[in-house]
Motif scaffolding. Sequence first.
Motif, PDB file in Angstrom:
ATOM      1  N   GLY A  85      44.570 -12.687  10.331  1.00 59.73           N
ATOM      2  CA  GLY A  85      43.776 -13.812  10.815  1.00 59.73           C
ATOM      3  C   GLY A  85      42.832 -14.230   9.693  1.00 59.73           C
ATOM      4  O   GLY A  85      42.530 -13.425   8.802  1.00 59.73           O
ATOM      5  N   SER A  86      42.384 -15.501   9.744  1.00 56.57           N
ATOM      6  CA  SER A  86      41.472 -15.936   8.677  1.00 56.57           C
ATOM      7  C   SER A  86      40.134 -15.216   8.796  1.00 56.57           C
ATOM      8  O   SER A  86      39.403 -15.050   7.824  1.00 56.57           O
ATOM      9  CB  SER A  86      41.288 -17.453   8.703  1.00 56.57           C
ATOM     10  OG  SER A  86      40.791 -17.878   9.948  1.00 56.57           O
ATOM     11  N   CYS A  87      39.834 -14.732  10.001  1.00 61.94           N
ATOM     12  CA  CYS A  87      38.634 -13.927  10.240  1.00 61.94           C
ATOM     13  C   CYS A  87      38.573 -12.720   9.304  1.00 61.94           C
ATOM     14  O   CYS A  87      37.497 -12.337   8.850  1.00 61.94           O
ATOM     15  CB  CYS A  87      38.715 -13.364  11.655  1.00 61.94           C
ATOM     16  SG  CYS A  87      37.403 -13.874  12.680  1.00 61.94           S
ATOM     17  N   PHE A 111      30.915 -21.201  13.881  1.00 62.03           N
ATOM     18  CA  PHE A 111      31.827 -20.151  14.360  1.00 62.03           C
ATOM     19  C   PHE A 111      31.060 -18.846  14.605  1.00 62.03           C
ATOM     20  O   PHE A 111      30.299 -18.394  13.744  1.00 62.03           O
ATOM     21  CB  PHE A 111      32.936 -19.956  13.328  1.00 62.03           C
ATOM     22  CG  PHE A 111      33.984 -18.959  13.712  1.00 62.03           C
ATOM     23  CD1 PHE A 111      34.412 -18.823  15.029  1.00 62.03           C
ATOM     24  CD2 PHE A 111      34.562 -18.151  12.740  1.00 62.03           C
ATOM     25  CE1 PHE A 111      35.386 -17.905  15.375  1.00 62.03           C
ATOM     26  CE2 PHE A 111      35.549 -17.240  13.080  1.00 62.03           C
ATOM     27  CZ  PHE A 111      35.953 -17.105  14.400  1.00 62.03           C
ATOM     28  N   TYR A 114      30.254 -15.895  12.033  1.00 57.76           N
ATOM     29  CA  TYR A 114      29.418 -15.967  10.822  1.00 57.76           C
ATOM     30  C   TYR A 114      28.202 -15.020  10.869  1.00 57.76           C
ATOM     31  O   TYR A 114      27.908 -14.369   9.864  1.00 57.76           O
ATOM     32  CB  TYR A 114      28.957 -17.408  10.541  1.00 57.76           C
ATOM     33  CG  TYR A 114      30.061 -18.421  10.334  1.00 57.76           C
ATOM     34  CD1 TYR A 114      31.353 -18.034   9.988  1.00 57.76           C
ATOM     35  CD2 TYR A 114      29.821 -19.789  10.483  1.00 57.76           C
ATOM     36  CE1 TYR A 114      32.367 -18.971   9.812  1.00 57.76           C
ATOM     37  CE2 TYR A 114      30.821 -20.735  10.298  1.00 57.76           C
ATOM     38  CZ  TYR A 114      32.095 -20.318   9.979  1.00 57.76           C
ATOM     39  OH  TYR A 114      33.088 -21.253   9.808  1.00 57.76           O
ATOM     40  N   CYS A 155      31.819 -25.332   8.010  1.00 50.07           N
ATOM     41  CA  CYS A 155      32.923 -25.304   8.972  1.00 50.07           C
ATOM     42  C   CYS A 155      33.295 -26.754   9.298  1.00 50.07           C
ATOM     43  O   CYS A 155      32.524 -27.465   9.922  1.00 50.07           O
ATOM     44  CB  CYS A 155      32.465 -24.561  10.226  1.00 50.07           C
ATOM     45  SG  CYS A 155      33.796 -24.193  11.366  1.00 50.07           S
ATOM     46  N   ASN A 159      33.455 -25.508  14.663  1.00 51.28           N
ATOM     47  CA  ASN A 159      33.559 -24.810  15.944  1.00 51.28           C
ATOM     48  C   ASN A 159      32.175 -24.248  16.247  1.00 51.28           C
ATOM     49  O   ASN A 159      31.633 -23.550  15.390  1.00 51.28           O
ATOM     50  CB  ASN A 159      34.579 -23.671  15.823  1.00 51.28           C
ATOM     51  CG  ASN A 159      34.704 -22.855  17.094  1.00 51.28           C
ATOM     52  OD1 ASN A 159      34.206 -23.241  18.142  1.00 51.28           O
ATOM     53  ND2 ASN A 159      35.346 -21.707  16.992  1.00 51.28           N
ATOM     54  N   ASP A 186      35.539 -23.616   5.812  1.00 53.19           N
ATOM     55  CA  ASP A 186      36.377 -23.080   6.890  1.00 53.19           C
ATOM     56  C   ASP A 186      37.129 -24.244   7.546  1.00 53.19           C
ATOM     57  O   ASP A 186      36.533 -25.075   8.239  1.00 53.19           O
ATOM     58  CB  ASP A 186      35.471 -22.354   7.898  1.00 53.19           C
ATOM     59  CG  ASP A 186      36.273 -21.630   8.978  1.00 53.19           C
ATOM     60  OD1 ASP A 186      37.465 -21.964   9.166  1.00 53.19           O
ATOM     61  OD2 ASP A 186      35.701 -20.736   9.631  1.00 53.19           O
ATOM     62  N   ALA A 188      39.824 -24.084   9.746  1.00 52.44           N
ATOM     63  CA  ALA A 188      40.731 -23.570  10.779  1.00 52.44           C
ATOM     64  C   ALA A 188      41.391 -24.707  11.572  1.00 52.44           C
ATOM     65  O   ALA A 188      42.514 -24.566  12.052  1.00 52.44           O
ATOM     66  CB  ALA A 188      39.965 -22.638  11.724  1.00 52.44           C
ATOM     67  N   TYR A 189      40.672 -25.848  11.689  1.00 52.52           N
ATOM     68  CA  TYR A 189      41.188 -26.959  12.512  1.00 52.52           C
ATOM     69  C   TYR A 189      41.541 -28.187  11.676  1.00 52.52           C
ATOM     70  O   TYR A 189      41.591 -29.299  12.195  1.00 52.52           O
ATOM     71  CB  TYR A 189      40.118 -27.330  13.569  1.00 52.52           C
ATOM     72  CG  TYR A 189      39.732 -26.149  14.428  1.00 52.52           C
ATOM     73  CD1 TYR A 189      40.513 -25.769  15.519  1.00 52.52           C
ATOM     74  CD2 TYR A 189      38.608 -25.379  14.126  1.00 52.52           C
ATOM     75  CE1 TYR A 189      40.179 -24.668  16.285  1.00 52.52           C
ATOM     76  CE2 TYR A 189      38.269 -24.265  14.885  1.00 52.52           C
ATOM     77  CZ  TYR A 189      39.056 -23.919  15.963  1.00 52.52           C
ATOM     78  OH  TYR A 189      38.733 -22.820  16.715  1.00 52.52           O
ATOM     79  N   THR A 216      44.325 -21.137   8.762  1.00 50.87           N
ATOM     80  CA  THR A 216      44.881 -20.166   9.707  1.00 50.87           C
ATOM     81  C   THR A 216      46.197 -20.641  10.326  1.00 50.87           C
ATOM     82  O   THR A 216      46.446 -21.845  10.431  1.00 50.87           O
ATOM     83  CB  THR A 216      43.861 -19.874  10.834  1.00 50.87           C
ATOM     84  OG1 THR A 216      44.402 -18.877  11.690  1.00 50.87           O
ATOM     85  CG2 THR A 216      43.537 -21.111  11.669  1.00 50.87           C
ATOM     86  N   SER A 218      46.659 -19.592  13.360  1.00 52.49           N
ATOM     87  CA  SER A 218      46.318 -19.341  14.768  1.00 52.49           C
ATOM     88  C   SER A 218      46.275 -20.594  15.623  1.00 52.49           C
ATOM     89  O   SER A 218      46.440 -20.518  16.835  1.00 52.49           O
ATOM     90  CB  SER A 218      44.936 -18.684  14.864  1.00 52.49           C
ATOM     91  OG  SER A 218      44.960 -17.403  14.311  1.00 52.49           O
ATOM     92  N   LYS A 219      46.009 -21.747  15.009  1.00 50.49           N
ATOM     93  CA  LYS A 219      45.720 -22.933  15.814  1.00 50.49           C
ATOM     94  C   LYS A 219      46.946 -23.843  15.889  1.00 50.49           C
ATOM     95  O   LYS A 219      47.696 -23.769  16.840  1.00 50.49           O
ATOM     96  CB  LYS A 219      44.493 -23.648  15.227  1.00 50.49           C
ATOM     97  CG  LYS A 219      43.273 -22.730  15.065  1.00 50.49           C
ATOM     98  CD  LYS A 219      42.772 -22.191  16.376  1.00 50.49           C
ATOM     99  CE  LYS A 219      41.657 -21.177  16.176  1.00 50.49           C
ATOM    100  NZ  LYS A 219      41.213 -20.577  17.432  1.00 50.49           N
ATOM    101  N   ARG A 227      48.061 -12.791  14.487  1.00 48.60           N
ATOM    102  CA  ARG A 227      46.955 -12.678  13.527  1.00 48.60           C
ATOM    103  C   ARG A 227      47.425 -12.877  12.091  1.00 48.60           C
ATOM    104  O   ARG A 227      47.876 -11.944  11.433  1.00 48.60           O
ATOM    105  CB  ARG A 227      46.241 -11.313  13.645  1.00 48.60           C
ATOM    106  CG  ARG A 227      45.930 -10.848  15.040  1.00 48.60           C
ATOM    107  CD  ARG A 227      44.970 -11.766  15.767  1.00 48.60           C
ATOM    108  NE  ARG A 227      43.687 -11.860  15.098  1.00 48.60           N
ATOM    109  CZ  ARG A 227      43.163 -13.009  14.661  1.00 48.60           C
ATOM    110  NH1 ARG A 227      43.792 -14.151  14.845  1.00 48.60           N
ATOM    111  NH2 ARG A 227      42.003 -13.008  14.067  1.00 48.60           N
TER     112      ARG A 227
HETATM  113  C1  LIG Z   1      36.148 -22.085  12.677  1.00 49.64           C
HETATM  114  C2  LIG Z   1      37.010 -20.899  12.806  1.00 49.64           C
HETATM  115  N1  LIG Z   1      37.264 -20.176  11.717  1.00 49.64           N
HETATM  116  C3  LIG Z   1      38.047 -19.097  11.764  1.00 49.64           C
HETATM  117  C4  LIG Z   1      38.606 -18.690  12.947  1.00 49.64           C
HETATM  118  C5  LIG Z   1      39.414 -17.434  12.940  1.00 49.64           C
HETATM  119  O1  LIG Z   1      40.701 -17.637  13.256  1.00 49.64           O
HETATM  120  P1  LIG Z   1      41.811 -16.537  12.999  1.00 49.64           P
HETATM  121  O2  LIG Z   1      41.142 -15.263  12.637  1.00 49.64           O
HETATM  122  O3  LIG Z   1      42.566 -16.465  14.256  1.00 49.64           O
HETATM  123  O4  LIG Z   1      42.610 -17.085  11.851  1.00 49.64           O
HETATM  124  C6  LIG Z   1      38.376 -19.397  14.121  1.00 49.64           C
HETATM  125  C7  LIG Z   1      38.927 -18.964  15.391  1.00 49.64           C
HETATM  126  O5  LIG Z   1      38.705 -19.457  16.449  1.00 49.64           O
HETATM  127  C8  LIG Z   1      37.543 -20.538  14.041  1.00 49.64           C
HETATM  128  O6  LIG Z   1      37.261 -21.249  15.129  1.00 49.64           O
END
Ligand SMILES: Cc1ncc(COP(=O)(O)O)c(C=O)c1O
Length: 359
Positions: A85-87, A111, A114, A155, A159, A186, A188-189, A216, A218-219, A227
Motif C-alpha cells: 500500500g502507499s501507506c 489523510f 500523517y 495531499c 482526503n 500524495d 492517491a486519488y 496507489t 487501492s483506489k 495492498r
Molecule cells: C490520501 C491517501 N493517501 C494514501 C492512502 C493509502 O492508501 P494505500 O495504503 O491503500 O495505498 C490513502 C488511503 O485511503 C489516502 O486516502
Amino acid sequence: MSLEFASKVRRIPVYPAADAYALEGPVAMLASNESPYPPVPAVQEAVAKALGGLNRYPDPTNAALRRKLADRHGVPANRIAIGNGSCDVLLAAGEALLEPGAELVYAWPAFSVYPHLAAASGARALEVPLDAEHRHDLEAMRREITVATRLVIVCNPNNPTSTALPLGEIAAFIADVPRHVCVILDEAYVEFNMLQDPDDSLDLLKKHPNLVLLRTFSKIYGLCGLRVGYGLAGSEEFRIAVDQVRQPFFCNAAAQAAAVEALNHQDEVARRVERNLAERVGLEEGLRELGIEPADSQANFVWFDVGEGREEPEIVRGLAERGVLVRAGAALGREGALRVTVGTQAENERFLEALRALL
Ligand SMILES: Cc1ncc(COP(=O)(O)O)c(C=O)c1O
C-alpha cells in the motif's frame, strides 16, 4: 504485570477504522473510499496464477512491477519505491526522514495517517488549517517551513475533504521549498481529478529531486484488499532510504502480479473515472436537493457539513442502521462533517434515501 512499551506507543494515534464490518445483509460500504468495482478478470487470473508459487518469497526487488511502472510513467525504475500500500511508503518515509528535533508540515484535516509519522519518530508536526473552501493553504504551509523541516506533505486531491488545487499552484509551492526538504505529493486519488491529467505532475519530478509522487493501486484499480502502492521519486536516494528501513519482503507476490496486470487495463481505468464522475454528480445533486452544499470534489468521495443543529454521530448511526456505512468527520479532523464514498448508482441512491429519512 503490564508490559512496558516505548513512549511512542502512547503518542501514535489509533487509525480510525470504519465501523460495523460485522453488519448483516447487503451493506453499502461508503466509508473507506474503495472502488465499488472488483478487479477485472485478467487481474483476478494473474492473482490465481501467483497463488501456485506461494511457497517462494516474493521478488524483494519488485522488478517486474517497477519495470512496468517505469515504462508507463517514464521514471527510471531505480527511482520507484514499491510498498504494501502507499501507506507503507509514507510510513517508511517518516522513519527514514524524521527524528526528534525534526519537523514535518502538512495540512489539516488531511489523510489520517500523517499524524502517525511525527508520533512514531518524535518529530514535531505542524498542521496547517485548510482554507475556507477546504483546500490546502500553501502560503500558510510555506510559512511553517524552517531549517528543522525534513518533510512536507501535500495531499491532492485531499482526503477527507475531496478538494484539489490546480497543479500550477502546487508546482510554484514546490519550487519554493528548500532542496534538502522532501516533498511528498500524495496523489492517491489523482485519476479522479478533473483539474489535471494524471501524467501532468510527472514533469515536476524532472525539476525537483526532492519530490515524491505517492500513488496507489487501492483506489481506481480496486486492489486495496491486496495492498500495493508506490512512490515515484525525483532521485534514487529516496527509494534506497525507504527500502532500507523496511523488512525485505514488503510487497506480497499476489499484489505484485495483480498490479503488473492491472496496468494493462487503462481502458477500464478510463471507464471507472467516467462512471465515478457521473455518480458523483448525481450524489452532489441529491445532497443539494436536501439543502446540503458539498465541498468541490475532485475525488471518489464527497465531504459536507451536516448543518447546524444536526448531530453528526446520530446521522452516522442512523445511516448504519439503514445499511449505509459512511465516515464521521470527527474521526477525520472535523466535527459536524461527513465523508461519503461514491458507490454504485444503487448504493448512492440508498444513501440519499436514508439521509433524507434522517433529516
Ligand atoms: C490520501 C491517501 N493517501 C494514501 C492512502 C493509502 O492508501 P494505500 O495504503 O491503500 O495505498 C490513502 C488511503 O485511503 C489516502 O486516502
